[in-house]
Scaffold this motif. Structure first.
Motif, PDB file in Angstrom:
ATOM      1  N   VAL A  69      -1.353   8.505  -7.579  1.00  0.00           N
ATOM      2  CA  VAL A  69      -1.983   7.922  -6.411  1.00  0.00           C
ATOM      3  C   VAL A  69      -3.018   6.900  -6.874  1.00  0.00           C
ATOM      4  N   VAL A  70      -3.049   5.743  -6.198  1.00  0.00           N
ATOM      5  CA  VAL A  70      -3.964   4.671  -6.576  1.00  0.00           C
ATOM      6  C   VAL A  70      -4.688   4.191  -5.324  1.00  0.00           C
ATOM      7  N   VAL A  71      -5.871   3.619  -5.546  1.00  0.00           N
ATOM      8  CA  VAL A  71      -6.663   3.082  -4.450  1.00  0.00           C
ATOM      9  C   VAL A  71      -7.055   1.653  -4.784  1.00  0.00           C
ATOM     10  N   GLY A  72      -7.205   0.849  -3.762  1.00  0.00           N
ATOM     11  CA  GLY A  72      -7.609  -0.534  -3.978  1.00  0.00           C
ATOM     12  C   GLY A  72      -8.079  -1.161  -2.676  1.00  0.00           C
ATOM     13  N   THR A  73      -8.017  -2.471  -2.630  1.00  0.00           N
ATOM     14  CA  THR A  73      -8.515  -3.228  -1.483  1.00  0.00           C
ATOM     15  C   THR A  73      -7.416  -4.142  -0.968  1.00  0.00           C
TER      16      THR A  73
END
Length: 265
Positions: free
Chosen positions: A1-5
């Motif tokens: 799982v990855v998070v960003g903008t």
């Protein structure tokens, strides 16, 4: 799982993406808080869900549904969970000047305590084997240095130490405690010619044991180190990016060092 903008015109939203083992998308979630927001860090919680920190603090279920969503008065750059399910968030408050901020909340995001540590940017927090935490700080006083602050479980400072490259301004990206009780710090150094990876190994009190500067052979290249881990054989993996080898605009840069800083690959 990855998070960003995710960028949507003049607005920015948090995006979370979960994939299967081989990278195929399982689900994605756009979190629109009706103001410009950024996703800086994500942590899988003990209940199987996820918590996202940035300019908001958001709890997601294992399937990506929002459980709660709270505004956050700093940029939450790094987050960990304690044994009781509480959250400890390291970030930067920028109300007047950049100030290092450490916040503890309960599992529902309600604040328990908040500590500040002076000027700088809080970049990375990791648990230590004594139940406390090591904070990785980007110092902005004088010749920028990679600063480490050791705190106990209540967020009280026990000691601090700073490490700067002789070649220029040093910027921290990641920090971790090693199996020998010491620490590794990773980031990059900006010189008059280019940016190079910068890696530091310390003892258990943050005193320098050795450091390593790594860069592509060409002048003017940009090599930056983003993440570091210790391997099961007590060596170190460095992950970053480079534009110094001609394979594209930017390429993944993966390096392995042995426990005294020699390159394995």
């Amino acid at each position: 799982v990855v998070v960003g903008t995710a960028y949507n015109g003049n607005d920015r939203d948090i995006i979370v993406l979960k994939t299967y083992n081989y990278g195929n998308e399982l689900w994605r979630k756009i979190i629109d808080n009706q103001y410009s927001d950024e996703g800086m860090s994500i942590h899988e919680t003990s209940d199987g869900g996820f918590v996202v920190s940035g300019t908001s603090l958001v709890k997601l279920s294992s399937g990506g549904n929002i459980i709660w969503n709270k505004s956050f008065n700093s940029s939450g750059n790094s987050i960990v969970e304690d044994n009781e399910g509480n959250l400890i968030i390291l970030g930067t408050s920028s109300e007047n000047t950049y100030t290092i901020q450490l916040t503890k909340t309960d599992s529902s995001g309600n604040e328990i305590w908040k500590k500040t540590f002076g000027a700088g940017k809080g970049k990375s927090i990791k648990p230590t084997n004594d139940g406390g935490y090591i904070l990785g700080i980007e110092s902005n006083s004088g010749n920028n240095a990679m600063t480490m602050i050791k705190v106990n479980s209540d967020g009280d400072q026990e000691w601090s130490n700073s490490h700067a490259s002789q070649y220029g301004q040093s910027y921290l990206s990641d920090i971790e405690q090693t199996s020998d009780g010491g620490y590794i710090l990773g980031g990059y150094v900006t010189t008059s010619r280019d940016n190079d990876m910068f890696f530091v190994k310390t003892d258990s009190n943050g005193n320098l044991e050795w450091n390593k500067t790594i860069g592509a052979p060409l002048d003017g290249e940009n090599d930056q180190l983003w993440s570091i881990i210790e391997t099961s054989d007590q060596n170190y993996i460095l992950l970053g990016e480079t534009n110094g080898y001609g394979y594209g605009l930017y390429d993944i840069y993966l390096i392995k060092l042995d426990n005294v800083g020699n390159e394995v690959f």
